[in-house]
Motif scaffolding. Structure first.
Motif, PDB file in Angstrom:
ATOM      1  N   ASN A 180       0.812  -1.209   0.000  1.00 49.64           N
ATOM      2  CA  ASN A 180       0.000   0.000   0.000  1.00 49.64           C
ATOM      3  C   ASN A 180       0.852   1.268   0.000  1.00 49.64           C
ATOM      4  OD1 ASN A 180      -2.976  -0.920   0.630  1.00 49.64           O
ATOM      5  ND2 ASN A 180      -1.635  -2.155   1.922  1.00 49.64           N
ATOM      6  N   ILE A 181       0.265   2.337  -0.489  1.00 53.08           N
ATOM      7  CA  ILE A 181       0.921   3.638  -0.428  1.00 53.08           C
ATOM      8  C   ILE A 181       0.689   4.215   0.958  1.00 53.08           C
ATOM      9  CG2 ILE A 181       1.184   5.849  -1.565  1.00 53.08           C
ATOM     10  CD1 ILE A 181      -0.518   4.727  -3.828  1.00 53.08           C
ATOM     11  N   ASP A 182       1.754   4.688   1.559  1.00 52.15           N
ATOM     12  CA  ASP A 182       1.626   5.280   2.893  1.00 52.15           C
ATOM     13  C   ASP A 182       1.742   6.796   2.846  1.00 52.15           C
ATOM     14  OD1 ASP A 182       1.523   4.925   5.862  1.00 52.15           O
ATOM     15  OD2 ASP A 182       3.497   5.883   5.722  1.00 52.15           O
ATOM     16  N   ASP A 183       2.486   7.319   1.856  1.00 50.04           N
ATOM     17  CA  ASP A 183       2.671   8.769   1.797  1.00 50.04           C
ATOM     18  C   ASP A 183       3.211   9.141   0.418  1.00 50.04           C
ATOM     19  OD1 ASP A 183       2.587  11.352   2.657  1.00 50.04           O
ATOM     20  OD2 ASP A 183       4.141  11.162   4.192  1.00 50.04           O
ATOM     21  N   GLU A 184       3.049  10.413   0.058  1.00 49.37           N
ATOM     22  CA  GLU A 184       3.526  10.916  -1.221  1.00 49.37           C
ATOM     23  C   GLU A 184       3.941  12.372  -1.072  1.00 49.37           C
ATOM     24  OE1 GLU A 184       0.529  11.171  -4.236  1.00 49.37           O
ATOM     25  OE2 GLU A 184       1.932  11.788  -5.809  1.00 49.37           O
ATOM     26  N   LEU A 185       5.054  12.718  -1.703  1.00 48.09           N
ATOM     27  CA  LEU A 185       5.495  14.112  -1.784  1.00 48.09           C
ATOM     28  C   LEU A 185       5.440  14.541  -3.244  1.00 48.09           C
ATOM     29  CD1 LEU A 185       6.954  16.602  -0.368  1.00 48.09           C
ATOM     30  CD2 LEU A 185       9.065  15.599  -1.275  1.00 48.09           C
ATOM     31  N   TYR A 186       4.918  15.736  -3.493  1.00 47.61           N
ATOM     32  CA  TYR A 186       4.779  16.237  -4.858  1.00 47.61           C
ATOM     33  C   TYR A 186       5.410  17.618  -4.973  1.00 47.61           C
ATOM     34  CZ  TYR A 186       2.573  18.114  -9.081  1.00 47.61           C
ATOM     35  OH  TYR A 186       2.341  18.684 -10.307  1.00 47.61           O
ATOM     36  N   ALA A 187       6.130  17.841  -6.073  1.00 45.03           N
ATOM     37  CA  ALA A 187       6.689  19.161  -6.377  1.00 45.03           C
ATOM     38  C   ALA A 187       6.725  19.306  -7.893  1.00 45.03           C
ATOM     39  CB  ALA A 187       8.088  19.309  -5.789  1.00 45.03           C
ATOM     40  N   ALA A 188       6.693  20.539  -8.389  1.00 44.32           N
ATOM     41  CA  ALA A 188       6.645  20.746  -9.835  1.00 44.32           C
ATOM     42  C   ALA A 188       7.375  22.015 -10.233  1.00 44.32           C
ATOM     43  CB  ALA A 188       5.187  20.813 -10.307  1.00 44.32           C
ATOM     44  N   ILE A 189       7.872  22.017 -11.470  1.00 43.57           N
ATOM     45  CA  ILE A 189       8.518  23.201 -12.040  1.00 43.57           C
ATOM     46  C   ILE A 189       8.067  23.358 -13.492  1.00 43.57           C
ATOM     47  CG2 ILE A 189      10.567  23.144 -10.573  1.00 43.57           C
ATOM     48  CD1 ILE A 189      12.053  21.816 -12.934  1.00 43.57           C
ATOM     49  N   LYS A 190       8.191  24.568 -14.007  1.00 49.13           N
ATOM     50  CA  LYS A 190       7.946  24.852 -15.417  1.00 49.13           C
ATOM     51  C   LYS A 190       9.144  25.625 -15.948  1.00 49.13           C
ATOM     52  CE  LYS A 190       2.899  24.791 -15.481  1.00 49.13           C
ATOM     53  NZ  LYS A 190       1.667  25.511 -15.884  1.00 49.13           N
ATOM     54  N   PRO A 191       9.414  25.591 -17.239  1.00 51.36           N
ATOM     55  CA  PRO A 191       8.672  24.960 -18.331  1.00 51.36           C
ATOM     56  C   PRO A 191       9.036  23.493 -18.492  1.00 51.36           C
ATOM     57  CG  PRO A 191      10.561  26.109 -19.215  1.00 51.36           C
ATOM     58  CD  PRO A 191      10.559  26.369 -17.730  1.00 51.36           C
ATOM     59  N   GLY A 192       8.562  22.874 -19.584  1.00 46.57           N
ATOM     60  CA  GLY A 192       8.880  21.489 -19.873  1.00 46.57           C
ATOM     61  C   GLY A 192      10.337  21.314 -20.256  1.00 46.57           C
ATOM     62  N   LEU A 193      10.815  20.089 -20.141  1.00 51.72           N
ATOM     63  CA  LEU A 193      12.226  19.801 -20.385  1.00 51.72           C
ATOM     64  C   LEU A 193      12.627  20.120 -21.818  1.00 51.72           C
ATOM     65  CD1 LEU A 193      14.756  18.711 -18.999  1.00 51.72           C
ATOM     66  CD2 LEU A 193      14.088  16.417 -19.725  1.00 51.72           C
ATOM     67  N   SER A 194      11.708  19.976 -22.760  1.00 54.96           N
ATOM     68  CA  SER A 194      12.038  20.241 -24.158  1.00 54.96           C
ATOM     69  C   SER A 194      12.422  21.700 -24.395  1.00 54.96           C
ATOM     70  CB  SER A 194      10.858  19.861 -25.062  1.00 54.96           C
ATOM     71  OG  SER A 194       9.691  20.563 -24.690  1.00 54.96           O
ATOM     72  N   SER A 195      12.019  22.580 -23.477  1.00 57.74           N
ATOM     73  CA  SER A 195      12.371  23.995 -23.599  1.00 57.74           C
ATOM     74  C   SER A 195      13.868  24.229 -23.401  1.00 57.74           C
ATOM     75  CB  SER A 195      11.586  24.836 -22.593  1.00 57.74           C
ATOM     76  OG  SER A 195      10.194  24.705 -22.801  1.00 57.74           O
ATOM     77  N   TYR A 196      14.557  23.228 -22.824  1.00 59.10           N
ATOM     78  CA  TYR A 196      15.989  23.349 -22.563  1.00 59.10           C
ATOM     79  C   TYR A 196      16.817  22.632 -23.631  1.00 59.10           C
ATOM     80  CZ  TYR A 196      14.412  24.705 -17.870  1.00 59.10           C
ATOM     81  OH  TYR A 196      13.799  25.319 -16.809  1.00 59.10           O
ATOM     82  N   ALA A 197      16.209  22.367 -24.780  1.00 61.93           N
ATOM     83  CA  ALA A 197      16.886  21.589 -25.820  1.00 61.93           C
ATOM     84  C   ALA A 197      18.227  22.204 -26.221  1.00 61.93           C
ATOM     85  CB  ALA A 197      15.986  21.459 -27.038  1.00 61.93           C
ATOM     86  N   ASP A 198      18.331  23.529 -26.217  1.00 65.29           N
ATOM     87  CA  ASP A 198      19.567  24.197 -26.634  1.00 65.29           C
ATOM     88  C   ASP A 198      20.445  24.612 -25.453  1.00 65.29           C
ATOM     89  OD1 ASP A 198      18.925  24.026 -29.383  1.00 65.29           O
ATOM     90  OD2 ASP A 198      17.600  25.763 -29.186  1.00 65.29           O
ATOM     91  N   ILE A 199      19.958  24.401 -24.243  1.00 64.18           N
ATOM     92  CA  ILE A 199      20.736  24.713 -23.034  1.00 64.18           C
ATOM     93  C   ILE A 199      20.620  23.540 -22.054  1.00 64.18           C
ATOM     94  CG2 ILE A 199      20.847  27.226 -23.104  1.00 64.18           C
ATOM     95  CD1 ILE A 199      18.200  27.318 -21.557  1.00 64.18           C
ATOM     96  N   PRO A 200      21.143  22.365 -22.434  1.00 66.16           N
ATOM     97  CA  PRO A 200      20.957  21.144 -21.641  1.00 66.16           C
ATOM     98  C   PRO A 200      21.489  21.220 -20.212  1.00 66.16           C
ATOM     99  CG  PRO A 200      22.655  20.833 -23.310  1.00 66.16           C
ATOM    100  CD  PRO A 200      21.980  22.130 -23.623  1.00 66.16           C
ATOM    101  N   LYS A 201      22.581  21.962 -19.995  1.00 61.72           N
ATOM    102  CA  LYS A 201      23.109  22.067 -18.629  1.00 61.72           C
ATOM    103  C   LYS A 201      22.124  22.775 -17.705  1.00 61.72           C
ATOM    104  CE  LYS A 201      28.081  21.921 -19.629  1.00 61.72           C
ATOM    105  NZ  LYS A 201      29.371  22.650 -19.492  1.00 61.72           N
ATOM    106  N   VAL A 202      21.445  23.783 -18.228  1.00 56.69           N
ATOM    107  CA  VAL A 202      20.443  24.501 -17.434  1.00 56.69           C
ATOM    108  C   VAL A 202      19.260  23.581 -17.136  1.00 56.69           C
ATOM    109  CG1 VAL A 202      18.894  26.493 -17.382  1.00 56.69           C
ATOM    110  CG2 VAL A 202      21.143  26.696 -18.459  1.00 56.69           C
TER     111      VAL A 202
END
Length: 449
Positions: free
Chosen positions: A74-96
């Protein structure tokens, strides 16, 4: 789903088969309070087309001498966090992009005990947003992320960072919703639908007698968890963002990029508004609805959308998606239903094709009113109706269960992949349940002789 599940002697077929053996050998262990548990942590990063989301899960397994199944993991707990934009937005700046993912993963430090990190799977998966990038750019992003997360204390290998297979996205979502609705392994599993930004997923259990009706590429069996045969297909282009842009291109009648796209599906108040479709800036305007009834607007838009769905479905044989055990719809199905008032915010609910159609053409619907803040209302309603009815073969009265979370846990493919990782680890190890099963089988073999 409850956090713990009690183990009862009456539930075990082994107890009924061998009462003397169990009462003589194992009654003290089986009869004790199952307070002592195995604890498993899994950290999953979902790098979607619109943003990246972290899900850190804590699973518990009461220790007992019965076969491992979904009733006691069973699931006992969950932690959620999020950021924007999507990863594809960093296609030309992969280190960032890699640094952004590292910062997101560090949010789990308050959740995963330090001493558990070395045995906690860290799974980073990119979805449709990265699939549409040129292969060299996607590979470079993945390489930078894998290198960047190697010093965070989690076990990292070649499997830690990948583009999620299209089939796995749908399969893991199916596991998540059926785990949370207690339908796994019971023959009552619901059909799972999801609309993302770039793709849509359909997954359901298939009778083994019907396997030959499907392409071998769409049939899957996960024997390490449950020997259920699944149909699963990910339709690239049927995510809400891709469908909006693709329909604009189809309506224009020109495959090459246009300076301005005009659409009957868009709010007429929209005038040369600029939208970002997966890194491509596009100007769009709604056409006048003067002299057109809401029904006429809906019909004209649907004609375009039906053509688009036919193109994106291609030859995949999904003529009639099963609805007998219920249909669970996630992703943009939920956001649309919430925005249009079909369900209460943060709650689950039911919708039907007929409800969506009547609302869209009604006095407050997107095909009848003007709303510059939500100019896609008419299109979105038409797209969902057409996808369900023309694409999946649903009757307009079919009830669709819309979920965002169940019992406080998000219905996400990330939960399904975490669950599969834990179950695979448990079933591969000779723990008490497996050892005891082997012991019973050895006794049966001797008695047969």
């Amino acid at each position: 789903m409850t956090a713990t599940t009690a183990v009862s002697l009456t539930h075990s077929p082994l107890v009924r088969a061998f009462p003397l053996i169990i009462s003589g050998m194992l009654v003290n262990k089986i009869g004790q309070d199952y307070d002592y548990k195995d604890i498993y942590y899994v950290v999953v990063v979902d790098c979607g087309s619109s943003g990246s989301r972290l899900h850190a899960y804590k699973f518990i397994l009461p220790k007992g001498y019965r076969r491992i199944d979904s009733e006691n993991l069973n699931i006992d707990d969950e932690l959620y966090a999020a950021i924007k934009p999507g990863l594809s937005s960093y296609a030309d700046i992969p280190k960032v992009g890699a640094k952004a993912i590292v910062d997101l993963i560090k949010a789990a430090d308050v959740f995963v005990p330090k001493e558990m990190k070395a045995v906690t799977p860290l799974i980073v998966r990119a979805t449709a947003g990265l699939r549409v990038l040129p292969e060299n750019k996607a590979d470079t992003l993945i390489k930078h992320i894998r290198e960047a997360i190697s010093d965070l204390g989690y076990p990292v290998n070649e499997n830690s960072v990948k583009i999620l297979k299209e089939s796995d996205e749908g399969i893991c979502m199916w596991y998540a919703v059926n785990l949370l609705t207690d339908n796994l392994g019971k023959g009552t599993a619901m059909t799972s639908l999801e609309i993302g930004g770039a793709s849509a997923q359909v997954t359901y259990a298939v009778n083994n007698d019907d396997i030959n009706k499907y392409s071998a590429n769409d049939i899957f069996i996960r024997p390490a968890v449950f020997s259920t045969t699944l149909f699963s297909h990910s339709f690239i282009g049927q995510g809400i963002g891709a469908a909006r842009f693709g329909s604009l291109q189809l309506e224009s009648g020109h495959p090459e990029p246009q300076e301005l796209y005009l659409s009957v599906c868009l709010d007429p108040a929209l005038c040369e508004h600029e939208f970002n479709f997966f890194g491509q800036l596009v100007k769009v305007s709604g056409t006048s609805r003067k002299g057109l009834s809401p029904e006429a607007v809906f019909a004209r838009c649907r004609e375009i959308v039906q053509r688009y769905i036919k193109v994106t479905m291609k030859s995949t044989n999904v003529e009639k998606v099963p609805t007998e055990n219920g249909v669970a719809a996630m992703g943009y199905f939920y956001h649309f239903s919430n925005d249009e008032g079909f369900i209460t915010p943060d709650e689950s609910g039911e919708i039907s094709i007929l409800q969506i159609m009547e609302h869209a053409m009604g006095p407050s619907g997107g095909c009848a009113t003007s709303d510059e803040k939500r100019p896609w209302r008419c299109f979105d309603a038409v797209f969902i109706v057409s996808l369900l009815q023309d694409g999946y073969g649903f009757d307009e009265s079919t009830k669709i269960n819309v979920y965002n979370d169940i019992d406080g846990y998000g219905v996400e493919w990330s939960l399904g992949i975490a669950y599969n990782y834990v179950m695979a680890a448990i079933t591969a190890q000779p723990g008490p349940a497996n050892v005891y099963d082997k012991f019973i089988r050895s006794i049966l073999a001797k008695r047969r002789k």
